[in-house]
Design an enzyme around this catalytic site. Structure first.
Site, mmCIF file in Angstrom:
data_model
loop_
_atom_site.group_PDB
_atom_site.id
_atom_site.type_symbol
_atom_site.label_atom_id
_atom_site.label_comp_id
_atom_site.label_asym_id
_atom_site.label_seq_id
_atom_site.Cartn_x
_atom_site.Cartn_y
_atom_site.Cartn_z
ATOM 1 N N GLY A 17 0.818 -1.214 0.000
ATOM 2 C CA GLY A 17 0.000 0.000 0.000
ATOM 3 C C GLY A 17 0.848 1.259 0.000
ATOM 4 N NE ARG A 87 2.839 -16.547 -1.202
ATOM 5 C CZ ARG A 87 3.210 -17.416 -2.136
ATOM 6 N NH1 ARG A 87 3.334 -18.698 -1.855
ATOM 7 N NH2 ARG A 87 3.461 -17.004 -3.365
ATOM 8 N NE ARG A 93 0.289 -15.374 -4.848
ATOM 9 C CZ ARG A 93 1.084 -16.092 -5.638
ATOM 10 N NH1 ARG A 93 0.874 -17.383 -5.804
ATOM 11 N NH2 ARG A 93 2.098 -15.514 -6.262
ATOM 12 C CG HIS A 180 -1.800 -14.082 -8.164
ATOM 13 N ND1 HIS A 180 -0.736 -13.896 -9.005
ATOM 14 C CD2 HIS A 180 -1.428 -13.553 -6.974
ATOM 15 C CE1 HIS A 180 0.234 -13.283 -8.343
ATOM 16 N NE2 HIS A 180 -0.160 -13.068 -7.112
#
Ligand code: NAI
Ligand code: OAA
Length: 314
Positions: A17, A87, A93, A180
């Site tokens: 972010g 992770r 994931r 993904h």
């Protein structure tokens, strides 16, 4: 009427972010609001202020604020969701699904009321399932709910190909479809370098090794970092998608989109090639696939479906 800068909210002020917020501002794509949980309000404000203080040095005009209050994000044009846990080595994931589904749902409830017209890009993992969760919680039209996976996966694939060929990364055009995860589908047959099919340039075994490395590209970084996952290339990918929307570039990019019949899948979010422009996902391309490619995509779709099942049954 005075012209207004775009407003971009980035939810989650962690590695991805914060990096995304800085890159967005550096490219002057708009004013940036960085949001995190109330317990991290001060660090979030601190990161935003630190970035704002880089602006005079680097010469970019963009307001950057940090907050834990969604009213500061009101009427954002684009909202990027990176909130959630990442992770660590040894995890997949998919191990993040339960925790991050709760986080993404609560974030989307806030986004829905504060920025009802936003284009929402989801990064939180497992991202195909999290895009599904976001879509449900937001209730926005499907063109405004977009997951990020393929830009990053293709970037990794292109990086490895450019290194192997010793040519510019700008001339490598790979295509990666699917979820993904380690079953993602790099499409060698559709990959070109300077317009030349890659199969004419590299031996089959080298291409196969690059495809295998691409599939576990996220894991390679997780192992090296030791305590988190990739953030520079993920942030760059989010910025490219945001730019495509805000500048109505109509880029052809791989994005996680709601499939309603494309490739024979229904009510599934998965990576496909699409036109990304001022109205979000404006068109999904359905490529002709061989039986082997179809089988690989089916395997990837089954993995995504099994993770969505976990969320649905929770
Ligand atoms: N789709 C993709 O290609 C990629 C996905 N990711 C995923 O993105 C997510 C974020 O990764 P990082 O930034 O490295 O993790 P990070 O741990 O550095 O940052 C996550 C941030 O989210 C915040 N957060 C948690 N709950 C929140 C809430 N309810 N509201 C607002 N903020 C909240 C945390 O406080 C933290 O600051 C992870 O799930 C990771 O797996 C990361 C890279 C690529
Ligand atoms: O590997 C992870 O957990 C983060 C991610 O999605 C990536 O870098 O591709």
């Amino acid at each position: 009427m005075a012209m207004k800068r775009a407003k971009i909210t980035v939810v989650g002020a962690g590695f991805t972010g914060a990096t995304t917020a800085l890159m967005l501002a550096q490219k002057e794509l708009g004013d940036v609001v960085l949001v995190d949980i109330p317990q991290l309000e001060n660090p979030t404000k601190g990161k935003a202020l630190d970035m704002a203080e880089a602006a005079p040095v680097q010469g970019f005009d963009a307001r950057i604020v940090g907050t834990a209050d969604y009213s500061d994000t009101a009427e954002s044009d684009v909202v990027i969701i990176t909130a959630g846990i990442a992770r660590k080595p040894g995890m997949s994931r998919d191990d993040l699904v339960s925790t991050n589904a709760g986080i993404v749902r609560s974030v989307c409830e806030n986004v829905k009321t504060t920025s009802p017209n936003a284009y929402v890009i989801i990064l939180s993992n497992p991202v195909d399932a999290m895009t599904y969760v976001a879509n449900k919680a937001l209730g926005f039209p499907k063109n405004r709910v977009i997951g990020q996976s393929g830009v990053l996966d293709t970037a990794r694939y292109n990086t490895f190909l450019a290194q192997a060929l010793n040519v510019s990364v700008e001339d490598v055009r790979g295509v990666v479809l699917g979820g993904h995860g380690d079953d993602m589908v790099p499409l060698v047959r559709y990959t070109t370098v300077g317009g030349i099919p890659v199969e004419h340039l590299l031996p089959k075994d080298e291409i196969e090794a690059i495809v295998a490395r691409t599939r576990v590209g996220g894991g390679e970084i997780v192992s090296l970092l030791g305590n988190g996952s990739a953030y520079y290339a993920p942030a760059a990918s989010l910025v490219q998608m945001t730019e495509a929307i805000l500048k109505d570039k109509k880029r052809i990019l791989p994005v996680i989109a709601l499939l309603q019949g494309e490739y024979g899948y229904d009510n599934l979010f998965m990576g496909v090639l699409a036109v990304l422009g001022g109205d979000g996902i404006e068109k999904v391309f359905e490529l002709d696939l061989t039986d082997d490619e179809k089988a690989a995509l089916a395997k990837s779709a089954a993995s995504v479906r099994s993770v969505i099942q976990i969320v649905e049954n929770a």
